[in-house]
Design an enzyme around this catalytic site. Structure first.
Site, PDB file in Angstrom:
ATOM      1  N   MET A 226      10.885 -32.578  23.093  1.00 49.22           N
ATOM      2  CA  MET A 226      10.392 -33.742  22.363  1.00 49.22           C
ATOM      3  C   MET A 226      11.483 -34.347  21.491  1.00 49.22           C
ATOM      4  O   MET A 226      11.594 -35.575  21.381  1.00 49.22           O
ATOM      5  CB  MET A 226       9.181 -33.365  21.509  1.00 49.22           C
ATOM      6  CG  MET A 226       8.511 -34.557  20.843  1.00 49.22           C
ATOM      7  SD  MET A 226       7.878 -35.763  22.030  1.00 49.22           S
ATOM      8  CE  MET A 226       6.266 -35.082  22.388  1.00 49.22           C
TER       9      MET A 226
ATOM     10  N   LYS B 162      -1.233  -3.151  -6.368  1.00 50.65           N
ATOM     11  CA  LYS B 162      -1.312  -1.824  -5.747  1.00 50.65           C
ATOM     12  C   LYS B 162      -2.170  -0.861  -6.560  1.00 50.65           C
ATOM     13  O   LYS B 162      -2.920  -0.055  -5.991  1.00 50.65           O
ATOM     14  CB  LYS B 162       0.090  -1.242  -5.563  1.00 50.65           C
ATOM     15  CG  LYS B 162       0.068   0.085  -4.801  1.00 50.65           C
ATOM     16  CD  LYS B 162       1.434   0.579  -4.394  1.00 50.65           C
ATOM     17  CE  LYS B 162       1.313   1.845  -3.559  1.00 50.65           C
ATOM     18  NZ  LYS B 162       2.613   2.353  -3.075  1.00 50.65           N
TER      19      LYS B 162
ATOM     20  N   GLU C  72       4.714 -10.743  10.750  1.00 51.34           N
ATOM     21  CA  GLU C  72       3.556 -11.177   9.954  1.00 51.34           C
ATOM     22  C   GLU C  72       3.120 -12.594  10.305  1.00 51.34           C
ATOM     23  O   GLU C  72       1.932 -12.914  10.241  1.00 51.34           O
ATOM     24  CB  GLU C  72       3.863 -11.092   8.457  1.00 51.34           C
ATOM     25  CG  GLU C  72       3.982  -9.677   7.914  1.00 51.34           C
ATOM     26  CD  GLU C  72       5.400  -9.139   7.927  1.00 51.34           C
ATOM     27  OE1 GLU C  72       5.634  -8.067   7.344  1.00 51.34           O
ATOM     28  OE2 GLU C  72       6.286  -9.803   8.533  1.00 51.34           O
TER      29      GLU C  72
ATOM     30  N   PHE D 105      10.934  -4.450  -6.922  1.00 48.70           N
ATOM     31  CA  PHE D 105      11.218  -4.426  -5.497  1.00 48.70           C
ATOM     32  C   PHE D 105      10.033  -4.985  -4.696  1.00 48.70           C
ATOM     33  O   PHE D 105       8.905  -4.581  -4.885  1.00 48.70           O
ATOM     34  CB  PHE D 105      11.525  -2.995  -5.045  1.00 48.70           C
ATOM     35  CG  PHE D 105      11.780  -2.853  -3.564  1.00 48.70           C
ATOM     36  CD1 PHE D 105      12.920  -3.395  -2.986  1.00 48.70           C
ATOM     37  CD2 PHE D 105      10.874  -2.194  -2.751  1.00 48.70           C
ATOM     38  CE1 PHE D 105      13.156  -3.278  -1.618  1.00 48.70           C
ATOM     39  CE2 PHE D 105      11.101  -2.068  -1.394  1.00 48.70           C
ATOM     40  CZ  PHE D 105      12.246  -2.612  -0.821  1.00 48.70           C
ATOM     41  N   GLN D 106      10.330  -5.937  -3.836  1.00 45.23           N
ATOM     42  CA  GLN D 106       9.351  -6.612  -2.988  1.00 45.23           C
ATOM     43  C   GLN D 106       8.219  -7.252  -3.789  1.00 45.23           C
ATOM     44  O   GLN D 106       7.072  -7.310  -3.342  1.00 45.23           O
ATOM     45  CB  GLN D 106       8.788  -5.655  -1.920  1.00 45.23           C
ATOM     46  CG  GLN D 106       9.835  -5.270  -0.871  1.00 45.23           C
ATOM     47  CD  GLN D 106       9.251  -4.589   0.345  1.00 45.23           C
ATOM     48  OE1 GLN D 106       8.209  -3.937   0.277  1.00 45.23           O
ATOM     49  NE2 GLN D 106       9.939  -4.716   1.479  1.00 45.23           N
TER      50      GLN D 106
END
Length: 562
Positions: A467, A163, A51, A113-114
């Site tokens: 760096m 949802k 993602e 959940f999630q």
């Protein structure tokens, strides 16, 4: 007509002219992906490997095209994986709309959940964000998100949709997108008059250009203004390309790894005209000693930037393209030939240089510039390679350098290059990375090969975090804590395993034919360039020092860094 929330999301994207979306599906956003499937002939979806890659790709698409980039993710970890990309876009004022799905309204706040409060998480790093719990408000929310993302000072907007809203139905009526006009309501005549007077009274003006000049598409007005003011021009990392890097007035980048000419010139000038720049600490060094002999005239769309980091003596607030148009109408041709002669003397005395006896990062960048004729889109990760790309590639047009300036996000460039290529299929796109950065998101090579997105990934491979090692060498007694990457990882084999063409370059004479072949192939390519672990970026300003104290490699023996 009656549509589900998911169908409304897709119709709103079509309204806004969105042709490409970057994302990764999951349980809560399945309804949206199902609707997207039915419109795959109108909106291309790029399934990234992660993602974060989707967020960076949307960002790169936006920077390369000037349009709003769009990414999507599911709830919970899908949404949180967008966070770094959203923060990157926020720091660099990039218009991105991130669409996430969340659990149903009746499950919010129950550790479902999630489930995660992505609106709360992203509040400090978005221009605005929403959670939509009512399908009747969905269309107007998405339309507002696009307006906010691209208006004024652009930035990312997140729309989180539960949802059940993606499944519920409501009446949908298509609308023509509202036009977003430049911000001009704060441009005052007295401020313009003050600005013109300051320029006319100045003996040693210097023009400093930031990313705002790129965002507002002000490059033509900027070049007319610079030549009317007859003054030297420097830029920030984000401002690259707004002013032609080949113009005789150009002196190179300003700040920590800016040229001595720019740093000394800004220190000695009596007027610093700043266009669309926010005076980052990487530019100013010790802010109390920055341009201490100069009056500061700041042109910016965002009033919050005035007097934030550096004291401003006068300002004009508004879209800098419009501001410059108005100043060009009022400003008579100036003559600062004596000052320019002094600056040109510095340019001759303090040129950028490097060891050309072997393969180095600057050599690779210059060779890319040569074989592309300066007509490529250059994306970078963050570190030494990023600074070399800023120093040794001459950017003559805006939106040709895509890099994480504000957040400094390692892993940004590869995803951004995919988005840039999707938005500008007519351009050759390079991503310049160090090996440390490439490890962050190199799985996006698999995305490039899945869709045959022909980006050219160049890895300046020094087997260290370059760096950080440079700082450890100069300021930490050569204690190389956790910065050595000298392991058995073979980027050529990894790239080939993901379906890309790959090369390893160890000598200067090998580079040019490889670059030319990579461009001719028009497929995803990885070029592993082996360079020395102790190559450094110069000039440099030590942390906390004034930019007038910048030093090059030959100055090292004269310095005491403690």
């Amino acid at each position: 007509m009656q549509l589900t929330g998911s169908e409304i999301i897709i119709e709103c994207l079509k309204e806004q002219g969105v042709d490409t979306v970057f994302g990764y599906p999951g349980g809560t956003i399945l309804n949206v992906y199902d609707a997207l499937y039915k419109h795959s002939d109108e909106i291309t979806h790029i399934l990234t490997s992660h993602e974060q890659g989707a967020a960076h790709a949307a960002d790169g698409y936006a920077r390369a095209t000037g349009k709003v980039g769009v990414c999507m993710a599911t709830s919970g970890p899908g949404a949180t994986n967008l966070v770094t990309g959203i923060a990157t876009a926020y720091m660099d004022s990039v218009p991105v709309v991130a669409i996430t799905a969340n659990v149903a309204v009746n499950l919010l706040g129950k550790d479902t959940f999630q489930e995660v409060d992505i609106a709360g998480i992203t509040m400090p790093i978005t221009k605005h964000n929403y959670i939509v719990k009512d399908v009747t408000k969905l269309a107007d929310t998405i339309r507002a998100a696009f307006i906010i993302a691209k208006s004024g000072r652009p930035g990312p907007v997140l729309v989180d949709v539960t949802k059940d809203v993606t499944a519920n139905t409501t009446e949908y009526t298509a609308k023509t997108p509202e036009s977003v006009l430049p911000v001009t309501d704060r441009i005052r005549e007295e401020d313009l008059e003050t600005a013109v007077s300051m320029i006319q009274e100045s003996k040693k003006p210097f023009l400093y250009v930031g990313g705002g000049a790129v965002i507002s598409e002000a490059w033509q007005e900027l070049r007319e203004f610079a030549h009317k003011a007859d003054c030297p021009v420097t830029d920030s990392l984000m401002g690259k390309g707004a002013f032609d890097g080949n113009d005789p007035l150009y002196t190179g980048m300003l700040g920590m790894h800016g040229t001595k000419t720019s740093n000394y010139g800004v220190t000695q000038c009596d007027l610093l005209i700043t266009v669309g720049a926010r005076f980052s600490d990487r530019v100013t060094g010790n802010a109390k000693k920055f341009a201490e002999h100069a009056k500061v005239l700041q042109l910016d769309v965002d009033p919050a930037e005035i007097n934030k980091n550096v004291r401003t003596h006068a300002s004009v607030i508004g879209d800098v393209k419009v501001v410059l148009q108005k100043l060009n109408q009022r400003l008579e041709q100036q003559d600062h030939s004596q000052w320019l002669a002094e600056i040109n003397g510095m340019k001759e005395k303090f040129p950028l240089h490097y060891d050309d006896s072997r393969l180095t990062g600057p050599y690779v960048i210059e060779k890319i510039y040569e074989v592309t004729g300066g007509d490529a889109l250059i994306c970078t990760e963050v570190g030494q390679h990023q600074m070399w790309a800023a120093q040794f590639y001459k950017y003559s047009r805006p939106r040709t350098l895509l890099t994480s300036g504000g957040l400094g996000t390692m892993g940004y460039g590869l995803g951004a290059s995919l988005g840039a290529k999707m938005g500008r299929k007519d351009k050759t796109v390079f991503n310049i990375a160090g090996d440390g950065c490439f490890r962050m998101n190199m799985n996006e090579i698999a995305t490039a090969t899945r869709y045959n997105i022909p980006v050219i990934q160049v890895v300046l491979n020094n087997h260290v975090l370059g760096m950080v090692r440079q700082w450890q060498t100069l300021f930490y007694g050569q204690r190389y804590s956790a910065t050595v990457l000298n392991d058995a990882v073979d980027f050529v084999k990894l790239a080939e395993a993901m379906g890309a063409k790959a090369y390893r370059v160890t000598k200067k004479e090998e580079l040019e034919p490889v670059l030319k072949e990579a461009m001719e192939l028009n497929i995803p390519v990885v070029i592993d360039c082996q360079i020395d672990c102790d190559d450094k970026v110069f000039p440099m300003v030590a942390p906390g020092a004034a930019i007038s104290e910048c030093f090059a490699e030959e100055d090292l023996n004269k310095k005491d860094f403690g």
